[in-house]
Design a protein around this motif. Structure first.
Motif, PDB file in Angstrom:
ATOM      1  N   MET A   1       0.825  -1.194   0.000  1.00  0.00           N
ATOM      2  CA  MET A   1       0.000   0.000   0.000  1.00  0.00           C
ATOM      3  C   MET A   1       0.867   1.255   0.000  1.00  0.00           C
ATOM      4  SD  MET A   1      -2.873   1.201  -0.252  1.00  0.00           S
ATOM      5  CE  MET A   1      -4.467   1.254   0.402  1.00  0.00           C
ATOM      6  N   VAL A   2       1.955   1.232   0.771  1.00  0.00           N
ATOM      7  CA  VAL A   2       2.847   2.394   0.816  1.00  0.00           C
ATOM      8  C   VAL A   2       3.434   2.653  -0.562  1.00  0.00           C
ATOM      9  CG1 VAL A   2       5.026   3.269   1.753  1.00  0.00           C
ATOM     10  CG2 VAL A   2       3.388   2.145   3.258  1.00  0.00           C
ATOM     11  N   SER A   3       3.870   1.611  -1.238  1.00  0.00           N
ATOM     12  CA  SER A   3       4.443   1.767  -2.567  1.00  0.00           C
ATOM     13  C   SER A   3       3.423   2.347  -3.539  1.00  0.00           C
ATOM     14  CB  SER A   3       4.963   0.429  -3.085  1.00  0.00           C
ATOM     15  OG  SER A   3       5.612   0.600  -4.316  1.00  0.00           O
ATOM     16  N   PHE A   4       2.189   1.896  -3.463  1.00  0.00           N
ATOM     17  CA  PHE A   4       1.138   2.416  -4.335  1.00  0.00           C
ATOM     18  C   PHE A   4       0.902   3.905  -4.084  1.00  0.00           C
ATOM     19  CE2 PHE A   4      -3.364   3.534  -4.896  1.00  0.00           C
ATOM     20  CZ  PHE A   4      -3.456   3.378  -6.277  1.00  0.00           C
ATOM     21  N   LEU A   5       0.791   4.280  -2.821  1.00  0.00           N
ATOM     22  CA  LEU A   5       0.543   5.686  -2.492  1.00  0.00           C
ATOM     23  C   LEU A   5       1.721   6.572  -2.906  1.00  0.00           C
ATOM     24  CD1 LEU A   5      -1.177   5.269   0.974  1.00  0.00           C
ATOM     25  CD2 LEU A   5      -2.253   5.867  -1.206  1.00  0.00           C
ATOM     26  N   LEU A   6       2.931   6.076  -2.692  1.00  0.00           N
ATOM     27  CA  LEU A   6       4.105   6.834  -3.146  1.00  0.00           C
ATOM     28  C   LEU A   6       4.110   6.959  -4.662  1.00  0.00           C
ATOM     29  CD1 LEU A   6       6.926   5.396  -0.861  1.00  0.00           C
ATOM     30  CD2 LEU A   6       5.962   7.706  -0.787  1.00  0.00           C
ATOM     31  N   SER A   7       3.752   5.896  -5.351  1.00  0.00           N
ATOM     32  CA  SER A   7       3.710   5.932  -6.815  1.00  0.00           C
ATOM     33  C   SER A   7       2.705   6.957  -7.319  1.00  0.00           C
ATOM     34  CB  SER A   7       3.363   4.547  -7.374  1.00  0.00           C
ATOM     35  OG  SER A   7       4.369   3.630  -7.076  1.00  0.00           O
ATOM     36  N   VAL A   8       1.539   6.996  -6.705  1.00  0.00           N
ATOM     37  CA  VAL A   8       0.524   7.982  -7.103  1.00  0.00           C
ATOM     38  C   VAL A   8       1.033   9.395  -6.845  1.00  0.00           C
ATOM     39  CG1 VAL A   8      -1.777   8.879  -6.570  1.00  0.00           C
ATOM     40  CG2 VAL A   8      -1.427   6.419  -6.816  1.00  0.00           C
ATOM     41  N   THR A   9       1.622   9.612  -5.689  1.00  0.00           N
ATOM     42  CA  THR A   9       2.143  10.938  -5.332  1.00  0.00           C
ATOM     43  C   THR A   9       3.199  11.396  -6.327  1.00  0.00           C
ATOM     44  OG1 THR A   9       1.729  10.519  -3.004  1.00  0.00           O
ATOM     45  CG2 THR A   9       3.289  12.260  -3.525  1.00  0.00           C
ATOM     46  N   PHE A  10       4.156  10.521  -6.605  1.00  0.00           N
ATOM     47  CA  PHE A  10       5.246  10.916  -7.479  1.00  0.00           C
ATOM     48  C   PHE A  10       4.826  10.952  -8.938  1.00  0.00           C
ATOM     49  CE2 PHE A  10       7.865   9.014  -3.884  1.00  0.00           C
ATOM     50  CZ  PHE A  10       7.827  10.203  -3.183  1.00  0.00           C
ATOM     51  N   ALA A  11       3.833  10.162  -9.316  1.00  0.00           N
ATOM     52  CA  ALA A  11       3.296  10.241 -10.674  1.00  0.00           C
ATOM     53  C   ALA A  11       2.645  11.608 -10.902  1.00  0.00           C
ATOM     54  CB  ALA A  11       2.300   9.121 -10.927  1.00  0.00           C
ATOM     55  N   CYS A  12       1.953  12.104  -9.899  1.00  0.00           N
ATOM     56  CA  CYS A  12       1.374  13.448  -9.997  1.00  0.00           C
ATOM     57  C   CYS A  12       2.477  14.493 -10.144  1.00  0.00           C
ATOM     58  CB  CYS A  12       0.510  13.754  -8.774  1.00  0.00           C
ATOM     59  SG  CYS A  12      -0.989  12.779  -8.687  1.00  0.00           S
ATOM     60  N   GLY A  13       3.547  14.334  -9.397  1.00  0.00           N
ATOM     61  CA  GLY A  13       4.683  15.248  -9.516  1.00  0.00           C
ATOM     62  C   GLY A  13       5.313  15.200 -10.896  1.00  0.00           C
ATOM     63  N   VAL A  14       5.379  14.010 -11.478  1.00  0.00           N
ATOM     64  CA  VAL A  14       5.923  13.866 -12.833  1.00  0.00           C
ATOM     65  C   VAL A  14       5.011  14.556 -13.843  1.00  0.00           C
ATOM     66  CG1 VAL A  14       6.426  12.210 -14.668  1.00  0.00           C
ATOM     67  CG2 VAL A  14       7.217  11.775 -12.356  1.00  0.00           C
ATOM     68  N   VAL A  15       3.716  14.384 -13.710  1.00  0.00           N
ATOM     69  CA  VAL A  15       2.768  15.032 -14.625  1.00  0.00           C
ATOM     70  C   VAL A  15       2.923  16.550 -14.557  1.00  0.00           C
ATOM     71  CG1 VAL A  15       0.312  15.476 -15.051  1.00  0.00           C
ATOM     72  CG2 VAL A  15       1.108  13.141 -14.649  1.00  0.00           C
ATOM     73  N   ILE A  16       3.043  17.088 -13.371  1.00  0.00           N
ATOM     74  CA  ILE A  16       3.225  18.537 -13.208  1.00  0.00           C
ATOM     75  C   ILE A  16       4.541  18.975 -13.835  1.00  0.00           C
ATOM     76  CG2 ILE A  16       3.607  20.370 -11.515  1.00  0.00           C
ATOM     77  CD1 ILE A  16       1.629  18.760  -9.678  1.00  0.00           C
ATOM     78  N   ALA A  17       5.623  18.255 -13.566  1.00  0.00           N
ATOM     79  CA  ALA A  17       6.931  18.634 -14.106  1.00  0.00           C
ATOM     80  C   ALA A  17       6.945  18.539 -15.629  1.00  0.00           C
ATOM     81  CB  ALA A  17       8.017  17.742 -13.502  1.00  0.00           C
ATOM     82  N   VAL A  18       6.379  17.481 -16.184  1.00  0.00           N
ATOM     83  CA  VAL A  18       6.325  17.337 -17.642  1.00  0.00           C
ATOM     84  C   VAL A  18       5.480  18.447 -18.256  1.00  0.00           C
ATOM     85  CG1 VAL A  18       5.478  15.858 -19.519  1.00  0.00           C
ATOM     86  CG2 VAL A  18       6.816  14.871 -17.663  1.00  0.00           C
ATOM     87  N   SER A  19       4.384  18.800 -17.619  1.00  0.00           N
ATOM     88  CA  SER A  19       3.541  19.893 -18.110  1.00  0.00           C
ATOM     89  C   SER A  19       4.313  21.205 -18.154  1.00  0.00           C
ATOM     90  CB  SER A  19       2.307  20.056 -17.224  1.00  0.00           C
ATOM     91  OG  SER A  19       1.535  18.891 -17.232  1.00  0.00           O
ATOM     92  N   HIS A  20       5.126  21.451 -17.139  1.00  0.00           N
ATOM     93  CA  HIS A  20       5.942  22.664 -17.133  1.00  0.00           C
ATOM     94  C   HIS A  20       6.970  22.641 -18.249  1.00  0.00           C
ATOM     95  CE1 HIS A  20       4.064  24.131 -13.620  1.00  0.00           C
ATOM     96  NE2 HIS A  20       4.822  23.551 -12.698  1.00  0.00           N
TER      97      HIS A  20
END
Length: 79
Positions: free
Chosen positions: A1-20
């Motif tokens: 569960m921790v890995s999944f939540l971390l993956s979601v968190t960092f995937a959102c960060g990647v989407v934001i960074a790629v958008s920038h």
């Protein structure tokens, strides 16, 4: 569960960074670049220590994006 939540968190960060990165007109503030590089570097370290390789990889991709943005910010400041 921790890995999944971390993956979601960092995937959102990647989407934001790629958008920038895609938005060529976006120039980040120096403090924003530094803070995000430090945050994602810490995330890579923490995820690797926990053995969560997917979140560590996602954070690494975000670091690459922020390095592109750091270059763009540096160029904008030199003008």
């Amino acid at each position: 569960m921790v890995s999944f939540l971390l993956s979601v968190t960092f995937a959102c960060g990647v989407v934001i960074a790629v958008s920038h990165v895609i938005n060529r007109r976006f120039v980040a503030n120096v403090y924003d670049v530094v803070a995000n590089l430090l945050a994602f570097a810490a995330a890579v370290g923490a995820s690797a220590l926990l053995g969560h390789w997917v979140p560590a990889t996602l954070s690494s991709v975000a670091i690459l994006c922020w390095l592109v943005l750091a270059r763009r910010t540096f160029r904008a400041l030199r003008k």
